[in-house]
Scaffold this motif. Structure first.
Motif, PDB file in Angstrom:
ATOM      1  N   LYS A   1     -57.782  -8.444  -8.956  1.00  0.00           N
ATOM      2  CA  LYS A   1     -56.871  -9.001  -9.707  1.00  0.00           C
ATOM      3  C   LYS A   1     -55.917  -9.286 -10.717  1.00  0.00           C
ATOM      4  O   LYS A   1     -54.788  -9.716 -10.314  1.00  0.00           O
ATOM      5  CB  LYS A   1     -58.018 -10.058 -10.856  1.00  0.00           C
ATOM      6  N   SER A   2     -55.850  -7.794 -12.003  1.00  0.00           N
ATOM      7  CA  SER A   2     -54.744  -7.633 -12.442  1.00  0.00           C
ATOM      8  C   SER A   2     -53.746  -7.218 -12.525  1.00  0.00           C
ATOM      9  O   SER A   2     -53.019  -6.536 -13.522  1.00  0.00           O
ATOM     10  CB  SER A   2     -55.706  -7.579 -14.321  1.00  0.00           C
ATOM     11  N   ILE A   3     -53.824  -6.645 -11.495  1.00  0.00           N
ATOM     12  CA  ILE A   3     -53.031  -5.473 -10.851  1.00  0.00           C
ATOM     13  C   ILE A   3     -51.468  -5.816 -10.718  1.00  0.00           C
ATOM     14  O   ILE A   3     -50.728  -7.199 -11.011  1.00  0.00           O
ATOM     15  CB  ILE A   3     -53.273  -5.104  -9.450  1.00  0.00           C
ATOM     16  N   VAL A   4     -50.188  -4.797 -11.643  1.00  0.00           N
ATOM     17  CA  VAL A   4     -49.218  -5.048 -11.882  1.00  0.00           C
ATOM     18  C   VAL A   4     -48.628  -4.192 -11.099  1.00  0.00           C
ATOM     19  O   VAL A   4     -48.312  -3.090 -11.622  1.00  0.00           O
ATOM     20  CB  VAL A   4     -48.833  -5.682 -13.156  1.00  0.00           C
ATOM     21  N   PRO A   5     -48.236  -4.394  -9.712  1.00  0.00           N
ATOM     22  CA  PRO A   5     -47.877  -3.722  -8.603  1.00  0.00           C
ATOM     23  C   PRO A   5     -45.985  -2.622  -9.589  1.00  0.00           C
ATOM     24  O   PRO A   5     -45.343  -3.517  -9.971  1.00  0.00           O
ATOM     25  CB  PRO A   5     -47.745  -3.823  -7.448  1.00  0.00           C
ATOM     26  N   ASP A   6     -46.094  -0.975  -9.116  1.00  0.00           N
ATOM     27  CA  ASP A   6     -44.961  -1.594  -9.335  1.00  0.00           C
ATOM     28  C   ASP A   6     -43.832  -1.171  -8.300  1.00  0.00           C
ATOM     29  O   ASP A   6     -44.040   0.626  -7.790  1.00  0.00           O
ATOM     30  CB  ASP A   6     -44.694  -0.113  -9.794  1.00  0.00           C
ATOM     31  N   LEU A   7     -43.697  -1.841  -7.656  1.00  0.00           N
ATOM     32  CA  LEU A   7     -43.300  -1.668  -6.546  1.00  0.00           C
ATOM     33  C   LEU A   7     -41.888  -0.474  -6.429  1.00  0.00           C
ATOM     34  O   LEU A   7     -41.536  -0.044  -5.308  1.00  0.00           O
ATOM     35  CB  LEU A   7     -42.672  -3.527  -6.139  1.00  0.00           C
ATOM     36  N   ASP A  28     -65.889  -6.099  -6.790  1.00  0.00           N
ATOM     37  CA  ASP A  28     -66.664  -6.725  -7.932  1.00  0.00           C
ATOM     38  C   ASP A  28     -65.536  -7.902  -7.175  1.00  0.00           C
ATOM     39  O   ASP A  28     -64.502  -8.092  -7.975  1.00  0.00           O
ATOM     40  CB  ASP A  28     -66.156  -6.272  -9.508  1.00  0.00           C
ATOM     41  N   THR A  29     -66.732  -9.015  -6.421  1.00  0.00           N
ATOM     42  CA  THR A  29     -66.100  -9.567  -6.352  1.00  0.00           C
ATOM     43  C   THR A  29     -66.461 -11.320  -6.911  1.00  0.00           C
ATOM     44  O   THR A  29     -67.357 -11.210  -7.942  1.00  0.00           O
ATOM     45  CB  THR A  29     -66.076  -9.889  -4.647  1.00  0.00           C
ATOM     46  N   SER A  31     -67.200 -14.167  -5.697  1.00  0.00           N
ATOM     47  CA  SER A  31     -68.362 -15.022  -5.007  1.00  0.00           C
ATOM     48  C   SER A  31     -69.114 -13.910  -4.497  1.00  0.00           C
ATOM     49  O   SER A  31     -68.369 -12.663  -3.570  1.00  0.00           O
ATOM     50  CB  SER A  31     -67.140 -15.555  -3.392  1.00  0.00           C
ATOM     51  N   THR A  32     -70.105 -14.435  -3.801  1.00  0.00           N
ATOM     52  CA  THR A  32     -71.016 -13.305  -3.450  1.00  0.00           C
ATOM     53  C   THR A  32     -70.771 -14.142  -1.561  1.00  0.00           C
ATOM     54  O   THR A  32     -71.434 -13.117  -0.956  1.00  0.00           O
ATOM     55  CB  THR A  32     -72.850 -13.629  -3.011  1.00  0.00           C
ATOM     56  N   ALA A  33     -69.530 -14.685  -0.701  1.00  0.00           N
ATOM     57  CA  ALA A  33     -69.501 -14.594  -0.622  1.00  0.00           C
ATOM     58  C   ALA A  33     -68.531 -13.322   0.552  1.00  0.00           C
ATOM     59  O   ALA A  33     -68.074 -13.312   1.204  1.00  0.00           O
ATOM     60  CB  ALA A  33     -68.879 -16.339  -0.464  1.00  0.00           C
ATOM     61  N   TYR A  34     -68.155 -12.948  -0.624  1.00  0.00           N
ATOM     62  CA  TYR A  34     -67.043 -11.634  -0.053  1.00  0.00           C
ATOM     63  C   TYR A  34     -67.988 -10.100  -0.090  1.00  0.00           C
ATOM     64  O   TYR A  34     -68.685 -10.068  -1.515  1.00  0.00           O
ATOM     65  CB  TYR A  34     -65.759 -11.477  -0.818  1.00  0.00           C
ATOM     66  N   ASP A  35     -67.225  -9.330   0.894  1.00  0.00           N
ATOM     67  CA  ASP A  35     -68.165  -7.807   0.327  1.00  0.00           C
ATOM     68  C   ASP A  35     -67.359  -7.195  -0.405  1.00  0.00           C
ATOM     69  O   ASP A  35     -67.400  -5.816  -1.650  1.00  0.00           O
ATOM     70  CB  ASP A  35     -68.222  -7.914   1.488  1.00  0.00           C
ATOM     71  N   ALA A  36     -65.545  -7.218  -0.618  1.00  0.00           N
ATOM     72  CA  ALA A  36     -64.813  -6.830  -1.364  1.00  0.00           C
ATOM     73  C   ALA A  36     -64.004  -7.756  -1.183  1.00  0.00           C
ATOM     74  O   ALA A  36     -63.458  -8.233  -0.682  1.00  0.00           O
ATOM     75  CB  ALA A  36     -63.939  -6.031  -0.692  1.00  0.00           C
ATOM     76  N   THR A  37     -63.286  -7.389  -2.333  1.00  0.00           N
ATOM     77  CA  THR A  37     -61.632  -7.784  -2.725  1.00  0.00           C
ATOM     78  C   THR A  37     -60.076  -7.022  -2.193  1.00  0.00           C
ATOM     79  O   THR A  37     -60.523  -6.005  -2.621  1.00  0.00           O
ATOM     80  CB  THR A  37     -61.522  -9.233  -3.965  1.00  0.00           C
ATOM     81  N   SER A  38     -59.196  -7.208  -1.800  1.00  0.00           N
ATOM     82  CA  SER A  38     -58.457  -6.541  -0.967  1.00  0.00           C
ATOM     83  C   SER A  38     -56.995  -7.187  -1.336  1.00  0.00           C
ATOM     84  O   SER A  38     -56.473  -8.230  -1.577  1.00  0.00           O
ATOM     85  CB  SER A  38     -58.110  -5.444  -0.015  1.00  0.00           C
ATOM     86  N   ARG A  76     -67.003  -8.979   5.297  1.00  0.00           N
ATOM     87  CA  ARG A  76     -66.292 -10.645   4.922  1.00  0.00           C
ATOM     88  C   ARG A  76     -65.235  -9.720   3.512  1.00  0.00           C
ATOM     89  O   ARG A  76     -65.846  -9.294   2.099  1.00  0.00           O
ATOM     90  CB  ARG A  76     -66.760 -11.275   3.888  1.00  0.00           C
ATOM     91  N   ILE A  77     -63.650  -9.625   3.901  1.00  0.00           N
ATOM     92  CA  ILE A  77     -63.325  -8.934   3.105  1.00  0.00           C
ATOM     93  C   ILE A  77     -62.034 -10.358   2.520  1.00  0.00           C
ATOM     94  O   ILE A  77     -61.528 -10.559   3.409  1.00  0.00           O
ATOM     95  CB  ILE A  77     -62.356  -8.229   3.706  1.00  0.00           C
ATOM     96  N   GLN A  78     -61.742  -9.762   1.562  1.00  0.00           N
ATOM     97  CA  GLN A  78     -60.816 -11.493   1.065  1.00  0.00           C
ATOM     98  C   GLN A  78     -59.323 -10.860   0.569  1.00  0.00           C
ATOM     99  O   GLN A  78     -59.344  -9.566  -0.081  1.00  0.00           O
ATOM    100  CB  GLN A  78     -61.064 -12.026  -0.157  1.00  0.00           C
TER     101      GLN A  78
END
Length: 121
Positions: A1-7, A28-29, A31-38, A76-78
């Motif tokens: 969520k807080s990543i600020v990429p150096d493109l 660490d999502t 919501s329990t509706a997801y197994d991972a956030t990417s 389920r990947i968000q």
């Protein structure tokens, strides 16, 4: 969520090592509706951030199963939720398991119409 990429740095490292980009995830999502956030960053391909990357979600499901020992057959990947302009995607990965080992997988999802525009050429 807080990543600020150096493109610029991601593009430089990607060129040096012949990579597409960076695919980062967390189990660490919110919501329990997801197994991972990417999140997927591929600036050297003109993609600051990708909303849905099935080609990466499949291997992620394998990692979750084999390494993190999340012994389930479907993940389920968000993705896309934390983009500058959010474009949330849900990628479902179904694993084919035989004798405790992954023998195949199928990754897919559903696109939702967010808006419609007309372009004159």
């Amino acid at each position: 969520k807080s990543i600020v990429p150096d493109l610029n740095l991601i593009a430089e490292v990607s060129r040096e090592f012949d990579l597409i980009g960076y695919y980062v995830f967390s189990t660490d999502t919110e919501s329990t509706a997801y197994d991972a956030t990417s999140r997927m960053f591929a600036p050297s391909y003109g993609i600051e951030e990708e909303a849905g990357t099935g080609m990466a979600a499949g291997p992620l499901a394998g990692y979750l199963f084999d390494v993190l020992k999340m012994e389930q057959r479907s993940f389920r990947i968000q993705q896309g939720k934390y983009m500058k302009e959010p474009s949330p995607s849900l990628i479902v990965v179904n694993l084919q398991i035989e004798k405790g080992k992954i023998r195949g997988l199928m990754a897919g999802g559903v696109g939702l119409l967010q808006r419609e525009i007309e372009i004159d050429i």
